[in-house]
Design a protein around this motif. Structure first.
Motif, mmCIF file in Angstrom:
data_model
loop_
_atom_site.group_PDB
_atom_site.id
_atom_site.type_symbol
_atom_site.label_atom_id
_atom_site.label_comp_id
_atom_site.label_asym_id
_atom_site.label_seq_id
_atom_site.Cartn_x
_atom_site.Cartn_y
_atom_site.Cartn_z
ATOM 1 N N ASN A 135 0.841 -1.190 0.000
ATOM 2 C CA ASN A 135 0.000 0.000 0.000
ATOM 3 C C ASN A 135 0.885 1.251 0.000
ATOM 4 O OD1 ASN A 135 -1.589 2.253 1.336
ATOM 5 N ND2 ASN A 135 -3.193 0.711 1.151
ATOM 6 N N PRO A 136 0.518 2.293 -0.772
ATOM 7 C CA PRO A 136 1.342 3.520 -0.798
ATOM 8 C C PRO A 136 1.490 4.186 0.563
ATOM 9 C CG PRO A 136 -0.200 3.508 -2.626
ATOM 10 C CD PRO A 136 -0.586 2.369 -1.744
ATOM 11 N N GLN A 137 0.556 3.922 1.490
ATOM 12 C CA GLN A 137 0.639 4.513 2.821
ATOM 13 C C GLN A 137 1.164 3.534 3.868
ATOM 14 O OE1 GLN A 137 -2.688 5.027 1.208
ATOM 15 N NE2 GLN A 137 -1.739 6.811 0.285
ATOM 16 N N ALA A 138 1.729 2.403 3.438
ATOM 17 C CA ALA A 138 2.207 1.388 4.382
ATOM 18 C C ALA A 138 3.406 1.895 5.177
ATOM 19 C CB ALA A 138 2.588 0.120 3.633
ATOM 20 N N PRO A 139 3.598 1.391 6.394
ATOM 21 C CA PRO A 139 4.745 1.802 7.216
ATOM 22 C C PRO A 139 6.075 1.396 6.577
ATOM 23 C CG PRO A 139 3.098 0.609 8.516
ATOM 24 C CD PRO A 139 2.735 0.418 7.088
ATOM 25 N N ASN A 140 7.133 2.031 7.026
ATOM 26 C CA ASN A 140 8.482 1.661 6.593
ATOM 27 C C ASN A 140 9.062 0.544 7.448
ATOM 28 O OD1 ASN A 140 9.154 5.172 6.142
ATOM 29 N ND2 ASN A 140 8.325 3.745 4.666
ATOM 30 N N ALA A 141 8.593 0.441 8.684
ATOM 31 C CA ALA A 141 9.108 -0.583 9.598
ATOM 32 C C ALA A 141 8.167 -0.696 10.798
ATOM 33 C CB ALA A 141 10.520 -0.241 10.057
ATOM 34 N N PHE A 142 8.443 -1.687 11.642
ATOM 35 C CA PHE A 142 7.657 -1.904 12.853
ATOM 36 C C PHE A 142 8.594 -1.944 14.056
ATOM 37 C CE2 PHE A 142 5.533 -3.761 9.243
ATOM 38 C CZ PHE A 142 4.236 -3.249 9.340
ATOM 39 N N LEU A 143 8.259 -1.160 15.070
ATOM 40 C CA LEU A 143 9.070 -1.066 16.277
ATOM 41 C C LEU A 143 8.436 -1.962 17.340
ATOM 42 C CD1 LEU A 143 9.518 2.831 16.312
ATOM 43 C CD2 LEU A 143 10.651 1.122 14.851
ATOM 44 N N VAL A 144 9.120 -3.049 17.654
ATOM 45 C CA VAL A 144 8.548 -4.068 18.533
ATOM 46 C C VAL A 144 8.954 -3.786 19.984
ATOM 47 C CG1 VAL A 144 8.374 -6.544 19.004
ATOM 48 C CG2 VAL A 144 8.688 -5.730 16.633
ATOM 49 N N PRO A 145 7.978 -3.640 20.877
ATOM 50 C CA PRO A 145 8.331 -3.361 22.285
ATOM 51 C C PRO A 145 8.837 -4.604 22.988
ATOM 52 C CG PRO A 145 5.953 -3.536 22.043
ATOM 53 C CD PRO A 145 6.527 -3.607 20.656
ATOM 54 N N PRO A 146 9.697 -4.417 23.978
ATOM 55 C CA PRO A 146 10.152 -5.574 24.759
ATOM 56 C C PRO A 146 9.062 -6.021 25.712
ATOM 57 C CG PRO A 146 11.015 -3.555 25.705
ATOM 58 C CD PRO A 146 10.256 -3.154 24.451
ATOM 59 N N ALA A 147 9.244 -7.175 26.312
ATOM 60 C CA ALA A 147 8.321 -7.629 27.352
ATOM 61 C C ALA A 147 8.436 -6.673 28.556
ATOM 62 C CB ALA A 147 8.658 -9.044 27.781
ATOM 63 N N LYS A 148 7.360 -6.596 29.324
ATOM 64 C CA LYS A 148 7.304 -5.658 30.438
ATOM 65 C C LYS A 148 8.456 -5.867 31.400
ATOM 66 C CE LYS A 148 4.101 -4.148 34.084
ATOM 67 N NZ LYS A 148 2.736 -4.342 34.649
ATOM 68 N N ASP A 149 8.847 -7.130 31.634
ATOM 69 C CA ASP A 149 9.917 -7.402 32.591
ATOM 70 C C ASP A 149 11.302 -7.219 32.011
ATOM 71 O OD1 ASP A 149 9.891 -9.531 30.862
ATOM 72 O OD2 ASP A 149 9.945 -11.091 32.402
ATOM 73 N N LYS A 150 11.381 -6.774 30.709
ATOM 74 C CA LYS A 150 12.679 -6.574 30.073
ATOM 75 C C LYS A 150 12.869 -5.114 29.621
ATOM 76 C CE LYS A 150 13.190 -11.354 28.535
ATOM 77 N NZ LYS A 150 13.401 -12.251 27.393
#
Length: 430
Positions: A414-429
Motif C-alpha cells: 500500500n502507498p501509505q504502508a509503514p516503513n518498519a515496525f518497532l517491537v516493544p520488549p516484554a514488560k519485565d525486560k
C-alpha cells in the motif's frame, strides 16, 4: 523660368518624399529586428542540441528531454560523452547491488530509477521542490535522495546511493528489498513504491526505460544475473544486530518472499486515547509523557503504555515516555523513533507485528512529511500480511487537526504502508 505653380509642386513633392521616407524606415527597422531574432533562435537551438537533458529534482522533468529514436540516432541522454558518463554511473550502481548480493534485475531497476531522477548524472543540488509538509527538499545524487536517506557523502556516491535505494534510508528498511512482490509490478510503479513521487508512471515516460536498457547494454551488465530480490534490510545492513535478535523476533525474510508477520492482536477501531483537552490544529499542549496532546507520537506512546499495563491518562504511572523506558534514549518526532528505539536496544523489523509501533521516516509514504509518523498496529490477520492500524493526526487520512483514524486492512504494498515496525520488549525486560 519655373512658374509659381512649378515651384509649389517641387516643394510639395520634396516634403512628401521626406515624410514617406521616414514612414518607410519603421517597417524596414521592424523587419531587420525580426530577422536578427530568427538567427538568434536558430543559434540557440543548435547550441542546445549539444547539451544533455538533466533533472535537478526529485521529479525528473521531461520538458527538455529527448525521446529515444532509433531512426535519427538522437538519444534521451544526450551526446556520446554523456553516454560514456552514464555507463560509468551504471557500473557503480551494479557494483553496489552486487555487494549486497542482489540480482541483475535489481541493478536494472535502480538504473531506471536514476535515469528518471537525474538522467544518470550525479547532481549535487536539487530543484528546491516543496515537500508535503512545506519544507524545501534537499535532494542530491543520482537518485535525488533527501537527507533522511543518508549523509551527503553517501547520497553523492552512486554505489552507496544504490544500496540506500535497495535497503532504505540509512540501510535500515523501507527500500526496494521491502516492497512486497515488486517483480510483479511495472518498473515505474515498483520504483514509485520506493521514491514516493507524485506520478507512478514517471519512470516509463519519454523512452526512459528503453534508453536505460541501451546504456545497461553498453556497460556490459548482465541483468539476468541471479541473486536476491527481497530481504530484510536491517539484517543485511547490520549482521551483528540481527544476530542478537531472538528467534521469536527474527527479522529474516526468504529471498523472493513478501513481508509477512505472525497473526495476532485484537481488532481496533475504537478510540481509547484517554488524554483530554486536545487542542485544535497546529496548537501544541504537552501531554505529560514528553509529547503533545493529539499528536501521533502521544497516541502511539499511550498504546505502548497500555500494552505494558497503563490504565488511564496518568502519565506519571506509565512505564514509558519520550525519555522513559529502557535506557531512556529520546524518541522525539515520529521520524526519530526508530533511531531512539534502536538506541534503547529494542527490536525493529519490516514484518507486520501486532502490538507494535508502525513507523514512517521523513517523507516515508504518501502524505508523510519531514517529521515522519508513528501509529499502533492493533492486529495482524491470518495471512500475516494484512494488518490494522490506529493513529492520531494523520491529516492525509483524517480531517485536519488532532483526530483519530483507523485503517482496517493495510498491506505492505500500500502507498501509505509503514516503513518498519518497532517491537516493544516484554514488560519485565524494559
Amino acid at each position: 523660368m519655373p512658374t509659381g505653380r512649378d515651384i509649389a509642386g517641387l516643394l510639395v513633392r520634396g516634403i512628401a518624399a521626406k515624410l514617406l521616407g521616414k514612414w518607410l524606415l519603421i517597417p524596414a527597422a521592424l523587419l531587420l529586428v525580426l530577422a536578427l531574432l530568427s538567427v538568434a533562435v536558430l543559434m540557440m537551438g543548435s547550441a542546445g542540441q549539444d547539451q544533455s537533458s538533466r533533472s535537478s529534482g526529485c521529479e525528473a522533468p521531461g520538458h527538455n528531454s529527448q525521446a529515444v529514436s532509433a531512426n535519427s540516432g538522437t538519444s534521451y541522454g544526450g551526446t556520446a560523452k554523456d553516454q560514456a558518463s552514464q555507463v560509468e554511473i551504471i557500473k557503480k550502481i551494479d557494483a553496489g547491488v552486487k555487494e549486497l548480493g542482489y540480482s541483475g534485475k535489481v541493478t536494472r531497476l535502480v538504473s531506471i530509477a536514476a535515469m528518471g531522477e537525474s538522467t544518470l548524472e550525479n547532481i549535487s543540488y536539487g530543484d528546491n521542490a516543496i515537500n508535503p509538509d512545506g519544507s524545501v527538499a534537499d535532494s542530491i545524487g543520482i537518485l535525488q535522495q533527501q537527507s533522511n536517506w543518508g549523509s551527503k557523502e553517501q547520497r553523492m556516491d552512486p554505489k552507496t546511493a544504490a544500496k540506500l535505494f535497495v535497503l532504505g534510508p540509512h540501510m535500515k528498511g523501507g527500500g526496494l528489498a521491502d516492497v512486497a512482490n515488486w517483480e510483479s509490478l511495472s518498473e515505474s510503479v515498483a520504483i514509485n513504491k520506493v521514491q514516493i513521487n507524485q506520478d507512478p508512471l514517471h519512470y516509463e515516460r519519454e523512452g526512459r526505460i528503453q534508453y536505460t536498457d541501451q546504456i545497461i547494454a553498453k556497460a556490459g551488465i548482465d541483468v539476468s544475473r541471479s541473486g536476491k530480490t527481497h530481504g530484510d534490510a536491517a539484517t543485511e545492513a547490520d549482521d551483528d544486530q540481527a544476530a542478537s535478535t531472538t528467534d521469536e523476533q527474527d527479522t529474516d525474510l526468504c529471498a523472493g518472499s513478501a513481508a509477512a508477520g505472525q497473526p495476532g492482536g485484537t481488532s481496533g477501531g475504537k478510540d481509547d486515547y484517554p488524554i483530554t483537552g486536545i487542542p485544535g490544529p497546529y496548537v501544541y499542549v504537552e501531554d505529560g509523557a514528553g509529547f503533545y496532546k493529539g499528536e501521533c507520537t502521544s497516541y502511539a506512546m499511550w498504546r505502548l503504555a497500555k500494552h505494558l499495563g497503563a490504565k488511564d491518562a496518568n502519565t506519571a504511572a506509565w512505564l514509558v515516555g519520550n525519555t522513559k523506558g529502557g535506557n531512556g534514549a529520546k524518541l522525539g518526532n515520529g521520524a526519530e523513533w526508530r533511531a531512539g528505539w534502536e538506541a534503547r536496544g529494542w527490536t525493529v523489523t519490516t514484518k507486520p507485528t501486532a502490538n507494535s509501533v508502525a513507523w514512517w521516516g521523513a517523507g516515508g509514504a504518501q502524505g508523510i512529511g519531514s517529521a515522519g509518523h508513528v501509529a499502533w498496529v492493533d492486529k495482524v490477520q491470518e495471512d500475516g500480511k494484512t494488518f490494522e492500524i490506529s493513529e492520531y493526526n494523520n491529516e492525509y487520512l483524517a480531517p485536519p487537526g488532532h483526530k483519530y483514524s483507523h485503517r482496517p486492512a493495510v498491506t505492505m504494498d500500500n502507498p501509505q504502508a509503514p516503513n518498519a515496525f518497532l517491537v516493544p520488549p516484554a514488560k519485565d525486560k524494559l
